[in-house]
Design an enzyme around this catalytic site. Structure first.
Site, mmCIF file in Angstrom:
data_model
loop_
_atom_site.group_PDB
_atom_site.id
_atom_site.type_symbol
_atom_site.label_atom_id
_atom_site.label_comp_id
_atom_site.label_asym_id
_atom_site.label_seq_id
_atom_site.Cartn_x
_atom_site.Cartn_y
_atom_site.Cartn_z
ATOM 1 N N HIS A 24 -54.846 51.221 -7.359
ATOM 2 C CA HIS A 24 -53.898 50.100 -7.377
ATOM 3 C C HIS A 24 -53.995 49.312 -8.675
ATOM 4 O O HIS A 24 -54.119 48.084 -8.655
ATOM 5 C CB HIS A 24 -54.213 49.117 -6.236
ATOM 6 C CG HIS A 24 -53.446 49.363 -4.981
ATOM 7 N ND1 HIS A 24 -53.755 48.716 -3.810
ATOM 8 C CD2 HIS A 24 -52.400 50.147 -4.700
ATOM 9 C CE1 HIS A 24 -52.940 49.106 -2.866
ATOM 10 N NE2 HIS A 24 -52.105 49.971 -3.374
ATOM 11 N N HIS A 80 -44.184 56.179 3.920
ATOM 12 C CA HIS A 80 -44.446 55.090 2.968
ATOM 13 C C HIS A 80 -44.067 55.558 1.565
ATOM 14 O O HIS A 80 -44.387 56.687 1.180
ATOM 15 C CB HIS A 80 -45.938 54.745 3.061
ATOM 16 C CG HIS A 80 -46.421 53.647 2.188
ATOM 17 N ND1 HIS A 80 -45.626 52.624 1.730
ATOM 18 C CD2 HIS A 80 -47.662 53.390 1.695
ATOM 19 C CE1 HIS A 80 -46.367 51.798 1.005
ATOM 20 N NE2 HIS A 80 -47.597 52.246 0.946
ATOM 21 N N GLU A 82 -45.089 54.308 -1.394
ATOM 22 C CA GLU A 82 -46.051 54.139 -2.499
ATOM 23 C C GLU A 82 -46.476 55.505 -3.032
ATOM 24 O O GLU A 82 -46.636 56.481 -2.301
ATOM 25 C CB GLU A 82 -47.265 53.314 -2.046
ATOM 26 C CG GLU A 82 -48.031 52.759 -3.236
ATOM 27 C CD GLU A 82 -48.972 51.600 -2.879
ATOM 28 O OE1 GLU A 82 -49.207 51.329 -1.692
ATOM 29 O OE2 GLU A 82 -49.470 50.969 -3.837
ATOM 30 N N ASP A 84 -48.981 57.086 -4.068
ATOM 31 C CA ASP A 84 -50.112 57.915 -3.611
ATOM 32 C C ASP A 84 -49.735 58.768 -2.413
ATOM 33 O O ASP A 84 -50.450 59.720 -2.078
ATOM 34 C CB ASP A 84 -51.359 57.068 -3.326
ATOM 35 C CG ASP A 84 -51.105 55.888 -2.408
ATOM 36 O OD1 ASP A 84 -49.999 55.334 -2.441
ATOM 37 O OD2 ASP A 84 -52.030 55.516 -1.661
ATOM 38 N N HIS A 146 -48.172 48.323 4.709
ATOM 39 C CA HIS A 146 -48.235 47.082 3.984
ATOM 40 C C HIS A 146 -47.088 46.896 2.992
ATOM 41 O O HIS A 146 -47.113 45.929 2.202
ATOM 42 C CB HIS A 146 -49.583 46.986 3.244
ATOM 43 C CG HIS A 146 -49.732 48.003 2.124
ATOM 44 N ND1 HIS A 146 -50.026 47.635 0.834
ATOM 45 C CD2 HIS A 146 -49.595 49.339 2.092
ATOM 46 C CE1 HIS A 146 -50.092 48.702 0.064
ATOM 47 N NE2 HIS A 146 -49.838 49.740 0.804
ATOM 48 N N ASP A 165 -51.094 54.192 5.754
ATOM 49 C CA ASP A 165 -52.220 53.413 5.206
ATOM 50 C C ASP A 165 -53.058 52.722 6.292
ATOM 51 O O ASP A 165 -54.262 52.524 6.109
ATOM 52 C CB ASP A 165 -51.693 52.333 4.254
ATOM 53 C CG ASP A 165 -51.380 52.870 2.862
ATOM 54 O OD1 ASP A 165 -52.064 53.802 2.410
ATOM 55 O OD2 ASP A 165 -50.448 52.339 2.222
ATOM 56 N N TYR A 193 -61.137 48.379 3.023
ATOM 57 C CA TYR A 193 -59.705 48.693 2.907
ATOM 58 C C TYR A 193 -58.874 47.546 3.495
ATOM 59 O O TYR A 193 -57.916 47.061 2.884
ATOM 60 C CB TYR A 193 -59.409 50.011 3.642
ATOM 61 C CG TYR A 193 -58.053 50.566 3.321
ATOM 62 C CD1 TYR A 193 -57.904 51.511 2.313
ATOM 63 C CD2 TYR A 193 -56.918 50.152 3.995
ATOM 64 C CE1 TYR A 193 -56.655 52.013 1.994
ATOM 65 C CE2 TYR A 193 -55.669 50.645 3.686
ATOM 66 C CZ TYR A 193 -55.545 51.581 2.685
ATOM 67 O OH TYR A 193 -54.305 52.063 2.370
ATOM 68 N N HIS A 226 -55.418 58.004 4.299
ATOM 69 C CA HIS A 226 -56.600 57.987 3.430
ATOM 70 C C HIS A 226 -57.837 58.139 4.317
ATOM 71 O O HIS A 226 -57.946 57.457 5.348
ATOM 72 C CB HIS A 226 -56.752 56.658 2.678
ATOM 73 C CG HIS A 226 -55.639 56.348 1.731
ATOM 74 N ND1 HIS A 226 -55.454 57.030 0.554
ATOM 75 C CD2 HIS A 226 -54.674 55.394 1.778
ATOM 76 C CE1 HIS A 226 -54.407 56.507 -0.085
ATOM 77 N NE2 HIS A 226 -53.915 55.531 0.641
HETATM 78 FE FE1 FEO Z 1 -49.760 51.851 0.239
HETATM 79 FE FE2 FEO Z 1 -51.969 54.439 0.279
HETATM 80 O O1 FEO Z 1 -50.491 53.471 -0.304
#
Ligand code: FEO
Length: 395
Positions: A24, A80, A82, A84, A146, A165, A193, A226
């Protein structure tokens, strides 16, 4: 074989990022690495749930190929936007000619603004269902857990929740499941996290967990995007999230400071003495030397925070300033906070730190405490007393 069958016909095809140490944009130190998890469901129709970070796209593609040819994929669920989790889409989509992407309306907008591709996209909402054959997938929008686009995917036939996430950890391990790993490491990384990514969203998270509980969905497995999959005790992480989201704290104070020539460090030590004498657990950090991600993690369960800085140019020092910018964004409600520091010919650090956190939601216990140059014996005793008084404010 890199693809691992986590349930009959359901494969983990994600990748392990053993070497990532900053995440991030350096806001999160990932000392134990991470993983970008993706799941492949083989049924009459074939669905891939999420992808991986772009640099690992070829590894994801190789993992999928161990199970099926890519052109057989019918659906890609994008929980999501994002990068990743979506970064492999540009490499993957040309290899999956019939694949349709499913996600929320915000996901559609977000994916376009990331990749500028007109992929076949179907917007889904909470309670929408996708029939794969023997199995179905249902979707639960989870805005701001998120990002605005976030969504959970649930497979009722397997009692499997894939919440992206949520419930994840930045943890690179050869093991895949909660029953195979050290529980203290697992929970430490899950708390880290939550603290560093989800803390300001506690109210939304609590509401979403209550909504999911009210749906009476059996959940035998939680497969986040993750880290480790929860199969032995999914309730353990759900209950931990409820506790963190409620802001439950213990009798603990985190002292975080930065010092120019050691006077503010001396004050920090004496304040800690006062707290410890009052039976308060203390964690003390010089932010210029410490891992910010670790400090934030310790703060999640602390009832109080004390921030210290020497005065420099009528302001606080730069490392504590950067740290308090993060703290401000965490909106730490129901925490007692005060400030301390040494100054030379004029003060400024204590008032500037107060100013920075005045709208953070924390309960500021004012005034803080400040002394000129090196505190003398009486002033150091005042620091011990300040610690004792702060301990009283926690009750
Ligand atoms: Fe909000 Fe693992 O990305």
């Amino acid at each position: 074989m890199a693809a691992i069958e986590i349930l009959p016909g359901i494969y983990s095809v994600g990748v392990t990022d053993w070497n990532v140490r900053n995440f991030h944009g350096h806001t999160y130190t990932t000392n134990r690495g991470s993983s970008y998890n993706a799941y492949l469901i083989i049924d009459e129709k074939i669905a891939l749930i999420d992808t991986v970070y772009g640099p690992f796209a070829q590894e994801l593609i190789a993992n999928i190929k161990e199970v099926i040819p890519l052109e057989k994929i019918d659906y890609i669920i994008a929980n999501h936007v994002e990068t990743d989790h979506s970064g492999a889409l540009p490499a993957l989509m040309p290899l999956c000619p019939k694949a349709k992407i499913l996600g929320t309306a915000k996901c559609k907008e977000g994916l376009y603004k990331h990749y500028y591709q007109n992929w076949d996209f179907q917007v889904v909402k909470t309670n929408d269902q996708l029939k794969l054959g023997r199995r179905t997938l249902s979707f639960i929008e989870a805005p701001m857990i998120h990002w605005p686009d976030s969504m959970f995917t649930y497979c009722p036939q397997e009692a499997l929740l894939m919440p992206n996430d949520a419930f994840g950890q930045h943890l690179a391990l050869s093991e895949k499941f909660d029953d195979q790993v050290d529980q203290s490491v697992l929970m430490e990384e899950a708390e880290k996290y939550y603290a560093n990514i989800l803390w300001p969203l506690g109210g939304i998270i609590l509401k979403k967990i209550q909504e999911v509980i009210s749906l009476n969905l059996p959940i035998k497995m939680i497969a986040p995007s993750h880290g480790i999959i929860w199969r032995k005790d999914p309730e353990k992480i759900i209950n931990a999230y409820i506790s963190w989201a409620k802001g439950q704290t213990i009798n603990k104070v985190v002292i975080a400071y930065e010092t120019m020539w050691g006077a503010t460090a001396q004050m920090a030590q004496k304040i800690a003495q006062g707290l410890i004498a009052a039976q308060v657990e203390v964690k003390l950090y010089n932010v210029a030397e410490s891992d910010r991600t670790e400090i934030i993690t310790q703060m999640l369960s602390a009832k109080g925070f004390l921030f210290g800085s020497s005065t420099h140019d009528n302001d606080m020092l730069p490392n504590i300033a950067a740290f308090l910018e993060i703290v401000k964004g965490l909106k730490p409600k129901n925490r007692q906070v005060s400030f301390f520091g040494s100054y030379g010919w004029a003060g400024g650090a204590v008032s500037e730190m107060q100013e920075m956190l005045k709208n953070s939601g924390a309960n500021l216990i004012l005034p803080g405490i400040a002394f000129k140059y090196n505190p003398d014996k009486t002033e150091l005793e005042s620091c011990v007393e300040f610690g004792s008084k702060f301990a009283q404010s926690l009750k």
